[in-house]
Scaffold this active site. Structure first.
Site, PDB file in Angstrom:
ATOM      1  CB  CYS A  76      -0.981   0.171   1.543  1.00  0.00           C
ATOM      2  SG  CYS A  76      -2.464  -1.344   1.047  1.00  0.00           S
ATOM      3  CE  LYS A  89     -13.968   6.497   7.664  1.00  0.00           C
ATOM      4  NZ  LYS A  89     -15.086   6.186   6.161  1.00  0.00           N
ATOM      5  CB  CYS A  91     -13.111   0.529   7.189  1.00  0.00           C
ATOM      6  SG  CYS A  91     -12.813  -0.917   8.706  1.00  0.00           S
ATOM      7  CG  HIS A 127      -5.688   2.376   0.169  1.00  0.00           C
ATOM      8  ND1 HIS A 127      -4.844   3.001  -0.661  1.00  0.00           N
ATOM      9  CD2 HIS A 127      -4.720   1.435   1.082  1.00  0.00           C
ATOM     10  CE1 HIS A 127      -3.621   2.565  -0.010  1.00  0.00           C
ATOM     11  NE2 HIS A 127      -3.899   1.287   0.405  1.00  0.00           N
TER      12      HIS A 127
END
Lengths: 399, 482
Positions: free
Chosen positions: A88, A342, A215, A346
């Protein structure tokens, strides 16, 4: 310590697509959009770019391996193009490569572009890890997900600091509420609704103790940055943004295999990469000197521990700063002015560069309602992997 | 003296009340048997249960002393890939080992036991491990669904420290086709139940017992206990009576607590009898399945060692109601569940990698640094201790038998699990070493940081499309929160 690259590289242009569930756009569309904006922002021609790096992570639901997709999509004219990947933290890895090429003198102007198409999997969350960690690990690792891995840090953090789950979750909720407040003002964000603490606490559990609003979203997107030698940058625009530090730290295996050191309630690589970045940038007191943070809030607990690992909040006391609004847009060190992962979601390869996009625009004073007053130093923190095994990149930008 | 040196039992934690079955299926089949049956968790099969029983059996016994392993089951998950080989790998037995699977009849459990004693008597092996386990399926609404239970038993046969010597045996073999499963059958097929009881159990079992009596000049009065592997309540009592045993001398057939565990069944009931036996007791064991094996055991002064083990009683005390018949069907893969794209996605298992990593995967084998003493998992060449870092200074170190503490955990609703949430965590092993593992046989709400855990060999995944079952170790929280 080595001399470092402080002030040896300047960002001259950035681009970022809107992030979201972009069912009707492929990764190639996203690459073109991010690149076009960056090129216009930099005010240069495509032919001025001497080398490029593509950051993508999940090649199986994206553009495949190698950098050929970037070169052929943008029709880059036979220049060196490479694909990089570091979980990531991939986006910052592409940026790091582009910066190192300029800092070394090998190139004058380079491009870093990250793109990820996550919504072609057929289910929620990140693509299943499968063999991403290697075929050997498939034989022994739990069938786990990112929320579960970070939830384990929340479990441990609550235990270590004596918080019952209700108390801990209430603090984490405030982090998400703050990011949604910022994201609601960002036209490029995926999730643009404000939320309440009550909503966060009542949301379904994804991985105990983390609920849905703990998440980050899952979305498609691309972002790009064009970097140049400072002397060239100054000729191109009055307000280039300078790279003050760019550091990366990768787990040694100690956290997950050695029971003697890691406490499970922080991310060691974040601490290490942050400390090295502050040293490179000459930052002595991060709590006082940093103007804004764009960090890897893949989960609310990640952001809470980042506050401590980046030495902004004292160990075990980030809660107090959260409660006091220290990281709010009008707080002392605003965190996630963009809305963060958030609200953006992502798309792996894009995220690190999307953070650089926000800090660059903030330093140039172009963020409208989200604009922070007189920012001087902004930090991006991009993390790949899990709390127990990871890659962390910290980049400090300033004007 | 040749006989049983050690034993280990395994009964899965879940119990399905036959009332729960009746509540779901009574509309279809109103016949309800009393009690409950033991049900394997979704990640258990006859291999994992045999490993668990074998693990218990070999506690405090050197693995190096095992010369042969026999696995008895009618539900070995592979048609070709030796179950006893997988079990031997998980138990980390020596590779110079005689391994064989005995199968195709529920009589295979006593068949394996007899083969083991023969090998030891012949001097071909010093210690033979017999592992038996079954996980048979009856179709929804069938009587077999109520009768069959899941479980495993392991007996170590040898000459040193014998707790019950095998004095003699008598076997009958008939092609009595009461139960069958053909090549592609998952479920038991059987003939009329009355015929099975009257012509099968009620005839063969007394015939075998009398055959044994006649062969060795014994009578019922010479025995302290009869272990009769008959799951039918009335017939069980009737067989005892027919061969001269008063009800108190017939061992409970475990039908109301566990069910008929197939190849493991006679051995599990025998173990229960041994747990209450006194030195000098003679025990009659009669198995059933395409005939019968009748065995005569004599209990020795060493019998006290049995009571130090978890045993059948210990296994029975660890129980959790599986209060959903639908969950039972899902666990046994009897209904097509919506597993989603994430559940369908399975990476190809590279079998060459599995073979290379067999110690790591099958035996949960790690290493310990000879330089600094740090245990580490999985196997490393460079020591993970940041103060050490020694290269190639490792010795083998097993984590399978180490207890540990739960460092942290989660219950993940996103990860695919047939029994959500997928619970996993990081375990700190007593004595050093840390890694992440799935947690099983627990409820999320009962977990706490610092809780004691032990390791259990389980199915990690089943790649149906390629016919591969991935086995690995999971952590099971044990009683007592520290």
């Amino acid at each position: 310590m080595a001399e470092g690259i402080k002030d040896k590289v300047a960002v001259i242009g950035v681009g970022c697509t809107s992030f979201g569930e972009l069912w009707d756009k492929g990764p190639e569309d996203l690459m073109v959009e991010a690149f076009t904006e960056a090129l216009e922002d930099a005010g240069i021609d495509k032919k001025d770019i001497q080398a490029a790096w593509l950051g993508t992570c999940f090649d199986e639901v994206n553009v495949g391996k190698s950098a050929v997709s970037l070169a052929t999509t943008l029709k880059l004219p036979f220049i060196p193009v490479s694909r990089v990947e570091n979980f990531c933290a991939t986006g910052t890895e592409a940026f790091r490569s582009a910066c190192y090429a300029v800092a070394s003198g090998a190139c004058d102007i380079t491009l870093a572009l990250g793109a990820e198409k996550l919504k072609d999997t057929g289910y929620g969350g990140l693509p299943d890890f499968g063999a991403v960690m290697g075929t050997k690990n498939r034989l022994i690792w739990p069938n786990m997900t990112a929320p579960g891995q970070f939830a384990m840090m929340a479990t441990k953090y609550f235990d270590k600091y004596g918080l019952d789950p209700e108390e801990g979750k209430a603090t984490l909720a405030k982090i998400s509420v703050k990011s949604h407040r910022n994201g609601a003002m960002n036209p490029k964000a995926h999730l643009r609704r404000e939320i309440t603490v009550d909503q966060v606490l009542k949301a379904p559990i994804v991985a105990w103790p983390l609920g849905l609003f703990d998440c980050c979203g899952v979305s498609d997107g691309a972002a790009a940055a064009i970097v140049a030698r400072p002397d060239i940058a100054k000729k191109l625009r009055p307000d280039p943004v300078y790279v003050k530090a760019l550091q990366i730290s990768v787990s040694s295996g100690e956290e997950i295999m050695y029971s003697g050191t890691w406490d499970g309630a922080h991310v060691e690589s974040t601490y290490r990469a942050g400390a090295k970045a502050y040293q490179e940038a000459g930052v002595k007191n991060p709590r006082e000197e940093m103007s804004l943070l764009e960090v890897h809030d893949c989960f609310s607990i990640t952001e809470l521990t980042i506050y401590e690992d980046l030495q902004i909040s004292p160990r075990g006391r980030a809660r107090e700063d959260v409660e006091a609004g220290f990281y709010d847009l009008d707080g002392q060190v605003p965190c996630q002015p963009s809305g963060g992962l958030k609200c953006f979601g992502h798309p792996i390869g894009a995220t690190g560069l999307r953070m650089i996009y926000e800090v660059y625009k903030q330093l140039q004073g172009k963020c409208g309602k989200r604009q922070i007053k007189n920012p001087r130093l902004g930090l991006t923190h991009n993390m790949g992997g899990f709390p127990s095994m990871n890659i962390v990149s910290v980049c400090i930008l300033g004007n | 003296m040749v006989g049983i040196v050690s034993c280990g039992a395994y009964i899965p934690r879940y119990r399905l009340s036959r009332k729960t079955i009746a509540a779901a299926m009574g509309w279809f089949n109103p016949q309800v048997l009393p009690g409950e049956k033991a049900v394997a968790n979704y990640d258990e099969d006859s291999i994992t249960m045999a490993v668990a029983a074998g693990f218990e059996c070999l506690k405090e016994i050197s693995r190096k002393s095992i010369d042969a392993i026999y696995f008895a089951s009618t539900t070995s998950p592979y048609r070709e890939r030796q179950g006893s080989g997988i079990i031997a790998g998980a138990l980390d037995l020596r590779p110079d080992l005689r391994a064989a699977d005995l199968t195709d009849s529920v009589k295979a459990g006593t068949g394996a036991l007899l083969a083991a004693t023969d090998a030891v008597k012949a001097g071909e092996a010093g210690n033979v491990l017999v592992c038996a386990a079954d996980c048979r399926l009856g179709k929804a609404g069938s009587l077999q669904e109520q009768i069959f239970g899941d479980g495993g038993a392991a007996l170590l046969v040898g000459t040193e420290g014998v707790i019950a010597s095998l004095e003699g045996s008598y076997s009958l073999s008939f092609d009595f086709p009461d139960h069958r499963r053909a090549e592609q059958d998952r479920f038991d097929r059987s003939w009329e139940d009355r015929w099975i009881r009257d012509e099968g159990y009620l005839k063969f079992m007394p015939m075998a017992a009398r055959g044994l009596f006649g062969k060795y000049g014994l009578e019922a009065g010479d025995f302290a206990k009869a272990v009769l592997a008959c799951p039918y309540g009335r017939e069980h009592a009737s067989i005892g009576k027919q061969i001269g045993f008063p009800p108190e001398k017939v061992q409970d057939n475990m039908i109301t607590s566990v069910g008929d565990t197939g190849a493991a069944y006679p051995l599990m009931v025998l173990m229960a009898a041994l747990e209450d036996a006194k030195p000098g007791d003679r025990i009659l064991l009669v198995s059933y399945g395409n005939g019968c094996d009748a065995l005569c055991f004599r209990v020795t002064e060493e019998i006290g060692r049995v009571r130090n083990k978890k045993g059948i009683k210990g296994c029975l005390s660890v129980r959790k109601d599986l209060n959903s018949y639908q969950k039972y069907l899902a666990f046994r893969n009897m209904i097509p569940m919506e597993v989603g794209v994430r559940g369908e996605e399975i990476t190809f298992t590279q079998l060459s990698t599995l073979w290379r990593e067999r110690k790591t995967v099958l035996a949960l084998g790690g290493v310990r640094c000879k330089n600094c003493g740090t245990p580490q998992y999985p196997r490393q060449r460079v020591c993970v201790n940041p103060e050490c870092g020694a290269v190639d200074q490792m010795e083998d170190y097993s984590f399978a038998d180490k207890k540990g503490r739960l460092f942290t955990y989660t219950g993940d609703n996103l990860a695919f699990s047939i029994s959500p949430p997928a619970i996993y965590g990081i375990v700190d092993f007593d004595g050093g070493g840390r890694y992440m593992f799935d947690l099983i046989d627990c409820e999320l709400a009962d977990l706490k940081v610092g809780m004691a855990v032990e390791m259990s060999f389980r199915r990690k995944y089943a790649d149906q499309g390629r016919g591969i079952i991935g086995y690995f170790w999971k952590a099971v929280p044990t009683e007592g929160v520290i």
